[in-house]
Structure formats: structure tokens, C-alpha cells
Design a protein around this motif. Structure first.
Motif, mmCIF file in Angstrom:
data_model
loop_
_atom_site.group_PDB
_atom_site.id
_atom_site.type_symbol
_atom_site.label_atom_id
_atom_site.label_comp_id
_atom_site.label_asym_id
_atom_site.label_seq_id
_atom_site.Cartn_x
_atom_site.Cartn_y
_atom_site.Cartn_z
ATOM 1 N N VAL B 128 6.303 -44.118 43.551
ATOM 2 C CA VAL B 128 6.921 -43.523 44.784
ATOM 3 C C VAL B 128 5.897 -44.168 46.060
ATOM 4 N N THR B 129 6.861 -44.480 47.239
ATOM 5 C CA THR B 129 6.129 -44.952 48.195
ATOM 6 C C THR B 129 6.361 -44.289 49.492
ATOM 7 N N GLN B 130 5.501 -44.425 50.342
ATOM 8 C CA GLN B 130 5.799 -44.022 51.812
ATOM 9 C C GLN B 130 6.347 -45.104 52.850
ATOM 10 N N LEU B 131 6.209 -46.338 52.159
ATOM 11 C CA LEU B 131 6.555 -47.490 52.995
ATOM 12 C C LEU B 131 7.974 -47.238 53.125
ATOM 13 N N ASP B 132 8.691 -47.377 54.311
ATOM 14 C CA ASP B 132 9.830 -47.193 54.784
ATOM 15 C C ASP B 132 10.740 -48.687 54.583
ATOM 16 N N PRO B 133 11.913 -48.488 53.707
ATOM 17 C CA PRO B 133 12.487 -49.748 53.531
ATOM 18 C C PRO B 133 13.368 -50.133 54.751
ATOM 19 N N GLY B 134 13.398 -49.135 55.488
ATOM 20 C CA GLY B 134 14.157 -49.752 57.130
ATOM 21 C C GLY B 134 13.037 -50.572 57.788
ATOM 22 N N VAL B 135 11.750 -50.535 57.328
ATOM 23 C CA VAL B 135 10.955 -51.147 58.044
ATOM 24 C C VAL B 135 10.526 -52.456 57.098
ATOM 25 N N TYR B 136 10.044 -52.133 55.734
ATOM 26 C CA TYR B 136 9.398 -53.036 54.810
ATOM 27 C C TYR B 136 10.729 -53.496 54.191
ATOM 28 N N VAL B 137 11.318 -54.254 54.497
ATOM 29 C CA VAL B 137 12.672 -54.681 53.883
ATOM 30 C C VAL B 137 12.327 -55.198 52.475
ATOM 31 N N GLY B 138 13.202 -54.801 51.600
ATOM 32 C CA GLY B 138 12.967 -55.309 50.265
ATOM 33 C C GLY B 138 12.640 -54.319 49.258
ATOM 34 N N VAL B 139 11.927 -53.297 49.909
ATOM 35 C CA VAL B 139 11.322 -51.899 49.209
ATOM 36 C C VAL B 139 12.302 -51.370 48.719
ATOM 37 N N ASP B 140 12.385 -50.890 47.398
ATOM 38 C CA ASP B 140 13.502 -50.214 46.780
ATOM 39 C C ASP B 140 13.949 -48.824 47.471
ATOM 40 N N PRO B 141 14.711 -48.664 48.070
ATOM 41 C CA PRO B 141 14.842 -47.144 48.920
ATOM 42 C C PRO B 141 14.876 -46.045 47.889
ATOM 43 N N ASN B 142 15.423 -46.228 46.637
ATOM 44 C CA ASN B 142 15.346 -45.177 45.725
ATOM 45 C C ASN B 142 13.872 -44.652 45.524
#
Lengths: 253, 164
Positions: B128-142
Motif C-alpha cells: 500500500v502506498t501514499q504516493l498519489d497515482p495522479g501525481v506519480y503516474v504509473g503507480v498502480d491506483p489499486n
């Protein structure tokens, strides 16, 4: 208390405010007095305070007096808390609990629980508080509005604090660099008075208060530095084979 | 720090399995990060099941970046349509111009996971991550959570690996 009481939230920048700002520039950091309402988030808890804070720094020695009415969330009772401190001597009175606590260091007072105690182990010591520096306020304009600006340097971290003194009550404070990563987050505050102060409360222990022992310091956790290799992390991981494991990666600030 | 406190309050406090091992790595990502910050932050944890490391050269963060699909900051800047220089003074220069390094992310592994010498980091059972995929494009939003949802997810994932 000889305080120049300015209801900054109620008035635009005035010649009186300009004179006050000028007086700080001439003789900075002797003492200042702030009255305001603060909303603090500490961990996942929320406190609302109305506080009267006097801070004094003479020749590098900090003296602090806080008289606050605190409305915690949850089941905790609202209370009046008085804090007086100088290096090596801190005292806290809690009216609701009818307790007094005296400690060598502010974190020894332990009033806000273990989380703050942990954070304070390195950040809220007498030494770091005494080294903190709030510069003289400046009167400036931000987006066409008059603001009062301070720069602070606490524990080597510089921040700019901007009071929107020209807005309707309550005036708002925003931090240009928020206290990211701190255990205590100031959600908002409003300033209702600001000025010079000559005296500080010393808060003698009232009759009928019991004394609470100071908390001992926390032991510093073991922290190994990786010298460009992840071998120690891998070794620990392999050493835990057969067990459930977590690998948690954080930026420290 | 919110994620770190989440691990303390939603993993360690709820799982009393003495077998659980938590490895915390404080990685210099932001310009303000460094040894003093890592030392201060380490006070968050006071549990014998936790071992803590400071990673000034981001070796662990980089080893885990691909697992979460973390982009380099130049790709973040491109996605946000801003100049990379907009992040000057926010991140360490090496983070700004170098390969991506994961942070604010928690990986869960079961007892079968193995990481032999010379091999890459094993695949986690979950993360689980706190890195927002809206900013960190490529991070799995799930895998992205924030605030109360992050704490709830940490609790949920802890139940999957924590003994009775």
C-alpha cells in the motif's frame, strides 16, 4: 502584563501596528505576547486551544508561559492548562486533573501522551527551544492584502509565518512551509492580539493539586546507516524466513 | 510520517504476533531529509519487532521502485506539464535527476518470501502506498490510499499476515 493589545483580526493595518512592528525591529526578541485560537492535530487527535502565550528570550535564555483553555476531542475533558518554562525548569498545571508536574525538560511533562513524548525527545528540548529564533515581524503585502510576516528558525528549519491581519475576524495564519512531518500540525489559528510583553506568568502550584512525576527520557532507537548497499536489509529479511515481514519505506521529513 | 504512524498504530499495535518482523527504512527523498531527520523520525517506533535503517543513497528505495511502478520525477513533471526545475529545492538533486526511489510505501511479505544473495527483492504479497497515482503516474491506483483509508488498508493487510 504590559502588552500592546491589538485586535489584529478586527482592524486593518494601522499606524499603531506599524509602530509596533518598528519597535520590534529596533529591539527584537525581548518578548512577545500572542493571544489566539489554535487548532492542533497531534497524531490523530485534535485539540482546540485558546491560548495566551508569552515568550521571552534574553541573552539566549528562553522563558515561556502559556495559559490555555483546551477542548480535546473524544472523551477527554476540557481543561485549563498552564505551562511555564525556562531551560532546566518546566512546570505544567492541569486544572481538570488537578495535577501539577515539574520536569527538567518540556517532554518530561508528558501531558500530550507518548506520541508527543517521542517526538519531543529530540525536538522539544530546552536546548533546541532556546536556540529557536523568531525574527522581528515585518509588515508586508500579499496579494494586495496587508499581512504581518515572521520568519522562524527552529532546529535549523526556517519557516515563514504569515498573518492575514487585514481580514475580518478571525484573521488566519498560514505557513508558507507547512510543518510537514511534525507530530503536531497546526490546522489553523487565528490571532486576536499581539504585542510586546514585560512579564510572564510563573503559575505557582495551587492548593489541592497533586503532583505527577515527570516522565523519564526515551531511549534513542537503534538506527543503522546503509552505506550504499542494501545488504543489511536483505540479511534481516532472510533472517526472518518463515515469519511474516513488512518492509516500510518512508521519507523522514 | 503519517504512513509511519499508521504502521505503528495499525500494524504493530494491532498485531501481537511476536514473530512479525518490521524493517523500516528512512530514505532521503526530500531536500530536508538527512541523518538528523531520520534520527528524529526513528522515535516513532518503540517496538522490539522493528529494525530501522537510514538510507541516504536511496538503494532500498530504488530497489523497490519498479515493484510499485514509480516513475522518475522528469516523467512526473511531464505528466503535470511543469518544468522539472519546479521541484528544485523540494527533492534531493539525485532524486530529481536520477532514477526513481520508492517511499511512503509499505510492503507485506508472508513467511515463504525469500531474498537470496545476488537476487532481486522478492515480490510482496501486497503493498500500500501514499504516493498519489495522479501525481506519480504509473503507480498502480489499486494500491493507493490516503488518510483514514490508508490506515484501514494497513489494518486489513495486517490481518492477512498476522498470526492469531
Amino acid at each position: 502584563m504590559l502588552a500592546v493589545a491589538l485586535a489584529l483580526g478586527c482592524v486593518p493595518v494601522t499606524p499603531e501596528l506599524e509602530r509596533l512592528v518598528s519597535s520590534f525591529a529596533e529591539a527584537p526578541l525581548l518578548a512577545f505576547h500572542v493571544e489566539g485560537r489554535f487548532a492542533l492535530s497531534v497524531e490523530e487527535h485534535f485539540w482546540e486551544l485558546e491560548a495566551d502565550v508569552v515568550r521571552r528570550l534574553d541573552e539566549g535564555v528562553l522563558t515561556l508561559a502559556v495559559d490555555a483553555r483546551v477542548r480535546p476531542d473524544g472523551a477527554q475533558k476540557a481543561t485549563r492548562v498552564r505551562l511555564a518554562g525556562r531551560p532546566g525548569a518546566w512546570r505544567l498545571l492541569d486544572d481538570a486533573a488537578r495535577t501539577a508536574c515539574e520536569a527538567d525538560e518540556p517532554w518530561g511533562l508528558g501531558w500530550l501522551g507518548s506520541a508527543l513524548h517521542a517526538a519531543a525527545g529530540t525536538t522539544l528540548s530546552s536546548a533546541t527551544l532556546a536556540r529557536s529564533d523568531f525574527g522581528a515581524p515585518r509588515s508586508e503585502e500579499l496579494a494586495g492584502r496587508p499581512v504581518l510576516t515572521f520568519e522562524s528558525d527552529v532546529h535549523g528549519t526556517r519557516r515563514t509565518w504569515t498573518f492575514d491581519v487585514g481580514s475580518a475576524t478571525p484573521s488566519r495564519l498560514r505557513t508558507v512551509e507547512p510543518t510537514k512531518g511534525a507530530e503536531i500540525l497546526i490546522s489553523w489559528w487565528s490571532l486576536t492580539g499581539f504585542g510586546r510583553a514585560a512579564t510572564l506568568g510563573t503559575w505557582p502550584i495551587p492548593a489541592g493539586f497533586s503532583t505527577r512525576p515527570a516522565r523519564p527520557p526515551l531511549a534513542e532507537p537503534a538506527l543503522a546507516t546503509l552505506q550504499g548497499t542494501l545488504a543489511p536489509v536483505r540479511a534481516r529479511f532472510q533472517g526472518g524466513a518463515g515469519k511474516p515481514r513488512l518492509l516500510a519505506l518512508f521519507a523522514p521529513t | 510520517m503519517r504512513v509511519a504512524r499508521g504502521v505503528r498504530d495499525r500494524v504493530l499495535a494491532l498485531c501481537d504476533d511476536p514473530e512479525l518482523e518490521v524493517t523500516v527504512v528512512w530514505i532521503d527523498i526530500l531536500a530536508s531529509d538527512g541523518a538528523p531527520g531520520a534520527r528524529r523520525a526513528s522515535f516513532v517506533f518503540d517496538d522490539p519487532r522493528v529494525a530501522q535503517f537510514h538510507d541516504p543513497r536511496r538503494v532500498v528505495g530504488r530497489a523497490m521502485a519498479a515493484t510499485i511502478g514509480l516513475p522518475a520525477l522528469r516523467d512526473v513533471a511531464r505528466a503535470l506539464a511543469v518544468e522539472l526545475s519546479a521541484f528544485d529545492g523540494v527533492y534531493h538533486d539525485d532524486v530529481l535527476h536520477g532514477p526513481p526511489a520508492a517511499f511512503d510505501t509499505v510492503f507485506f511479505f508472508d513467511g515463504d518470501a525469500s531474498w537470496p544473495q545476488g537476487e532481486g527483492v522478492p515480490k510482496p504479497t501486497n503493498w500500500v502506498t501514499q504516493l498519489d497515482p495522479g501525481v506519480y503516474v504509473g503507480v498502480d491506483p489499486n494500491h493507493f490510499r490516503f488518510g483514514p483509508a490508508l490506515r484501514a488498508r494497513l489494518e486489513e493487510l495486517t490481518r492477512t499476515i498476522c498470526g492469531p
